[in-house]
Write a protein that holds these residues in place. Structure first.
Motif, short mmCIF file in Angstrom:
data_model
loop_
_atom_site.label_atom_id
_atom_site.label_comp_id
_atom_site.label_asym_id
_atom_site.label_seq_id
_atom_site.Cartn_x
_atom_site.Cartn_y
_atom_site.Cartn_z
N LEU A 37 35.83 59.72 27.76
CA LEU A 37 35.75 58.28 27.52
C LEU A 37 37.13 57.65 27.35
O LEU A 37 37.28 56.44 27.45
N PHE A 38 38.14 58.48 27.10
CA PHE A 38 39.50 58.00 26.87
C PHE A 38 40.23 57.80 28.21
O PHE A 38 39.99 58.53 29.17
N ALA A 39 41.11 56.82 28.23
CA ALA A 39 42.02 56.66 29.37
C ALA A 39 42.85 57.94 29.49
O ALA A 39 42.99 58.69 28.50
N ALA A 40 43.42 58.19 30.67
CA ALA A 40 44.20 59.41 30.89
C ALA A 40 45.30 59.57 29.84
O ALA A 40 45.60 60.68 29.40
N ASP A 41 45.91 58.45 29.41
CA ASP A 41 46.94 58.50 28.39
C ASP A 41 46.41 58.02 27.03
O ASP A 41 47.17 57.63 26.16
N GLY A 42 45.09 58.09 26.87
CA GLY A 42 44.46 57.65 25.62
C GLY A 42 44.93 58.47 24.43
O GLY A 42 45.37 59.61 24.57
N VAL A 43 44.80 57.84 23.25
CA VAL A 43 45.31 58.46 22.03
C VAL A 43 44.21 58.49 20.96
O VAL A 43 43.55 57.48 20.72
N VAL A 108 40.57 50.63 20.59
CA VAL A 108 41.15 49.65 21.50
C VAL A 108 40.69 50.08 22.89
O VAL A 108 40.92 51.23 23.30
N LEU A 109 40.01 49.17 23.57
CA LEU A 109 39.42 49.47 24.87
C LEU A 109 40.16 48.74 25.98
O LEU A 109 40.62 47.61 25.79
N THR A 110 40.24 49.38 27.13
CA THR A 110 40.84 48.74 28.29
C THR A 110 39.82 47.80 28.93
O THR A 110 38.63 47.84 28.60
N ALA A 111 40.27 46.99 29.86
CA ALA A 111 39.36 46.09 30.58
C ALA A 111 38.31 46.89 31.35
O ALA A 111 37.22 46.39 31.61
N ALA A 112 38.61 48.15 31.68
CA ALA A 112 37.66 49.02 32.39
C ALA A 112 36.71 49.74 31.43
O ALA A 112 35.97 50.63 31.86
N ASP A 113 36.72 49.37 30.15
CA ASP A 113 35.85 49.96 29.13
C ASP A 113 36.11 51.45 28.92
O ASP A 113 35.20 52.25 28.74
N THR A 114 37.39 51.83 28.98
CA THR A 114 37.78 53.17 28.55
C THR A 114 38.52 53.01 27.22
O THR A 114 39.01 51.93 26.90
N ILE A 115 38.58 54.08 26.46
CA ILE A 115 39.23 54.03 25.16
C ILE A 115 40.72 54.28 25.34
O ILE A 115 41.12 55.34 25.80
N GLN A 116 41.52 53.28 25.00
CA GLN A 116 42.97 53.44 25.02
C GLN A 116 43.42 54.16 23.75
O GLN A 116 44.29 55.01 23.79
N SER A 117 42.82 53.77 22.62
CA SER A 117 43.12 54.47 21.37
C SER A 117 41.92 54.39 20.44
O SER A 117 41.13 53.45 20.49
#
Length: 135
Positions: A37-43, A108-117
């Motif tokens: 569910l996290f972005a590739a560089d998600g934290v 914190v979610l990206t516009a693509a609904d992935t988890i940035q953090s």
């Protein structure tokens, strides 16, 4: 800002599907799905840990540290920042085999609904945490 109060699971449509899926996957111990569910560089910012960056590192951490835990979200607040990213604050508790503790998750979610953090904060005093450690 939207606020919602309820017991788990979160209802689809009231909050990001990524946040709903985070709690569903976490409670099913499907940590691979949670990490995805996290972005590739998600934290993942977990209590007492350095930032955990990237999906593989997040999966490895959860697989080692989260087994037998259950997350119980109770209250949800959402807002959108100036960059269009959604911020979701969930208050609730985590149940372990030995104790239950209040927790606040901030996603914190990206516009693509992935988890940035995802930041996880324990909502217990230092004294309460020390008593848990002795238990």
């Amino acid at each position: 800002m939207a606020t919602r109060t309820a017991e788990a699971p979160l209802n689809p449509g009231t909050v990001s599907s990524a946040v709903d899926s985070y709690f569903t996957g976490f409670n099913a111990e499907d940590y691979r799905a949670v990490a995805a569910l996290f972005a590739a560089d998600g934290v993942l910012l977990a209590p007492f840990e350095e930032p955990i960056v990237g999906t593989e590192a997040i999966y490895t951490y959860l697989e080692a540290e989260a087994v037998s835990m259950r997350a119980v979200p109770v209250e949800v607040e959402t807002e959108v920042d100036a960059d269009g990213n959604q911020r979701v604050v969930v208050r609730g508790r985590v149940k372990t085999l030995l104790f239950t503790v209040g927790v606040r998750w901030t996603f914190v979610l990206t516009a693509a609904d992935t988890i940035q953090s995802a930041e996880i904060k324990l909502m217990a005093s230092l004294q309460e945490l020390m008593q848990l450690d002795r238990g």
